[in-house]
Scaffold this motif. Structure first.
Motif, short mmCIF file in Angstrom:
data_model
loop_
_atom_site.label_atom_id
_atom_site.label_comp_id
_atom_site.label_asym_id
_atom_site.label_seq_id
_atom_site.Cartn_x
_atom_site.Cartn_y
_atom_site.Cartn_z
N SER A 144 31.91 27.48 16.63
CA SER A 144 32.39 26.71 18.10
C SER A 144 31.75 27.47 18.99
N GLY A 145 30.66 28.27 18.88
CA GLY A 145 30.03 29.09 19.67
C GLY A 145 28.81 28.33 20.09
N SER A 146 27.59 28.60 20.88
CA SER A 146 26.47 28.17 21.15
C SER A 146 25.64 29.12 21.33
N MET A 147 24.19 28.74 21.56
CA MET A 147 23.05 29.27 22.22
C MET A 147 23.23 30.10 23.39
N ASN A 148 24.14 29.26 24.41
CA ASN A 148 24.51 29.84 25.67
C ASN A 148 25.43 31.10 25.55
N ASP A 149 26.26 30.94 24.55
CA ASP A 149 27.12 32.13 24.33
C ASP A 149 26.41 33.52 24.01
N VAL A 150 25.44 33.28 23.18
CA VAL A 150 24.55 34.46 22.84
C VAL A 150 23.84 34.80 24.22
N VAL A 151 23.45 34.08 24.95
CA VAL A 151 22.56 34.43 26.05
C VAL A 151 23.31 35.04 26.89
N ASN A 152 24.71 34.52 27.26
CA ASN A 152 25.78 35.01 28.19
C ASN A 152 26.00 36.72 27.75
N GLY A 153 25.97 36.61 26.40
CA GLY A 153 26.26 38.07 26.00
C GLY A 153 25.27 38.96 25.71
N GLN A 154 24.15 38.41 26.18
CA GLN A 154 23.04 39.38 26.20
C GLN A 154 22.43 39.58 24.94
N TYR A 155 22.52 38.68 24.22
CA TYR A 155 21.90 38.74 22.77
C TYR A 155 22.62 39.94 21.89
N TYR A 156 24.00 40.01 21.96
CA TYR A 156 24.79 40.80 21.29
C TYR A 156 24.40 42.26 21.91
N GLY A 157 24.35 42.46 23.28
CA GLY A 157 24.03 43.71 24.03
C GLY A 157 22.93 44.39 23.67
N LEU A 158 21.77 43.52 23.04
CA LEU A 158 20.61 44.25 22.91
C LEU A 158 19.63 43.84 23.90
N LEU A 159 19.87 42.75 24.73
CA LEU A 159 18.91 42.54 25.77
C LEU A 159 18.57 43.83 26.72
N PRO A 160 19.65 44.47 27.11
CA PRO A 160 19.39 45.44 28.10
C PRO A 160 18.84 46.86 27.40
N LEU A 161 19.06 46.87 26.23
CA LEU A 161 18.38 48.03 25.44
C LEU A 161 16.89 48.03 25.02
N SER A 162 16.30 46.68 25.29
CA SER A 162 15.03 46.40 24.77
C SER A 162 13.81 46.98 25.58
N ASN A 163 13.99 47.19 26.71
CA ASN A 163 13.07 47.79 27.71
C ASN A 163 11.94 46.83 27.81
N ASN A 164 12.34 45.51 27.92
CA ASN A 164 11.06 44.51 28.11
C ASN A 164 10.14 44.65 26.82
N GLY A 165 10.72 44.90 25.72
CA GLY A 165 9.70 44.96 24.46
C GLY A 165 10.21 44.05 23.44
N VAL A 166 10.86 42.97 23.61
CA VAL A 166 11.37 42.07 22.85
C VAL A 166 11.44 40.54 23.38
N ILE A 167 10.87 39.59 22.36
CA ILE A 167 11.27 38.44 22.60
C ILE A 167 12.35 38.05 22.13
N PHE A 168 13.46 37.43 22.61
CA PHE A 168 14.87 36.99 22.00
C PHE A 168 14.87 35.54 22.10
N VAL A 169 15.33 35.05 21.00
CA VAL A 169 15.62 33.64 20.54
C VAL A 169 17.03 33.37 20.17
N ALA A 170 17.75 32.40 21.06
CA ALA A 170 19.04 32.22 20.63
C ALA A 170 19.03 30.68 20.11
N PRO A 171 19.16 30.22 19.01
CA PRO A 171 19.13 28.83 18.28
C PRO A 171 20.51 28.35 18.40
N ASN A 172 20.70 27.16 18.62
CA ASN A 172 21.82 26.30 18.51
C ASN A 172 22.20 25.48 17.20
#
Length: 363
Positions: A162-190
């Protein structure tokens, strides 16, 4: 083995409990405030993603001595510099060595993908792709100052039921985005029907198509593809570990179970499992079963890892020993319910930091 310091004993309901909650809080109503906290605490990281507030600042009573930590840069798992440092258990059995299964990427695994050195074929945002006659959607986040000559890590964040790709984005990809130091391409599929039933392998085929599309249009390191997810998304991450062991370098499964199948499932894959001892949706026994699959596949020494006591508001991390070289298994049990961002009694959201550390050990 070292236990993380414990805190107050408070229950944590499932993520869906807030959907129709109506809570009346009166001035001086401490019981009402405590009830509000019980409802908000598990879902705070998804409601407030860190762009403005630290989610645990919602806590009543306040458990953070230093209010300055609740700043505009505070995020779940990084409010205190990356989360709690935990020790682990080890049996001291020597590791064995084997070769890594070959990749089926479109380029040499030792080099970047087909998109390296080319004008980017994708931009950040919501995209559509047709797979087996069905239109599927996903969100992609390309690093700032993207360099087409630099092979990037690729991380898939898979949503819950019952979640969505946008929920993952809003959660910063399970909190990993701020830790990535611009070194990761993130994908949230639906997922289809807000889940990952993977009927006839259609969701695995979807991920296959996304890997090919992203790597054709962008510069990816084919040796550094990862998947993580909570609940149904954890089950889908597990399914990818089973069926695409030669594609994904490692997976992190949060409160998962075998919900999306396990085609194949005999090859080693580095595996991180996180599960609450009081999970009321997917019992921890189901999480242990997923873990034990890769304890066996990775030829780790079998053991019964310690788990925290109920009411301790702590977590215990076990790093298995005896595993095939470069195929570790980590298990983190926490005193909590069915939550995607578990929290200790001291207010720490530690799962993003642990997941990031697990993925970062590979090169």
């Amino acid at each position: 083995m070292v236990r993380v310091p414990s805190g107050a004993n408070e229950s944590q309901p499932s993520l869906g409990v807030l959907n129709k909650a109506n809570i009346l809080i009166q001035v001086g109503d401490r019981a009402g405030l405590d009830q509000l906290r019980v409802y908000l605490e598990p879902v705070a990281p998804f409601l407030m993603t860190g762009s403005k507030f630290c989610p645990r600042c919602l806590a009543f009573p306040v458990t953070i001595p230093d209010r300055r930590r609740c700043s505009s840069q505070c995020i779940p798992g990084n409010c205190d510099g990356g989360g709690v440092t935990t020790a682990f258990t080890s049996t001291g059995v020597p590791t064995t060595t084997t070769s890594r299964p070959g990749s089926t990427a479109t380029s040499n695994p030792g080099s970047g993908s087909a998109g390296c050195g080319k004008t980017p074929g994708l931009t950040s945002g919501t995209k559509s792709i047709t797979v087996n006659g069905k239109t599927r959607q996903y969100v992609i986040k390309i690093p700032d100052n993207y360099d087409s000559n630099k092979p990037y890590k690729l991380i898939f964040g898979l949503h819950w039921l019952s979640g969505s790709m946008n929920d993952v984005v809003n959660g910063q990809y399970y909190g990993l985005l701020p830790l990535s130091n611009n070194g990761v391409i993130f994908v949230a599929p639906n997922g289809l029907n807000s889940g990952w039933a993977n009927s006839g392998g259609e969701d695995v085929a979807f991920i296959d198509a996304l890997v090919s599309t992203v790597e054709a249009g962008l510069c990816v390191n084919p040796k550094l593809r990862f998947a993580t997810g909570f609940s149904y998304g954890g089950g889908m991450s597990y399914s990818l570990a089973c069926s695409r062991a030669n594609i994904f370098r490692a997976v992190a499964v949060i409160a998962g179970a075998e919900l999306s199948g396990c085609s194949g499932g005999t090859s080693p894959v580095p595996y991180l499992g996180i599960h609450g001892i009081s999970d009321s949706v997917l019992n921890i026994s189901q999480g242990r079963s997923l873990r034990d699959k890769f304890v066996s596949n990775n030829r780790c020494t079998s053991q019964s890892p310690p788990e925290p006591a109920k009411g301790s508001r702590s977590h215990i991390k076990t790093v298995y020993s005896g595993c095939t070289l470069d195929f570790p298994v980590w298990w983190i049990a926490h005193d909590g319910d069915h939550v995607g961002t578990p929290q200790d009694g001291n207010g720490q959201y530690w799962a993003p930091g642990e997941t990031w550390t697990f993925f970062s050990q590979f090169s």
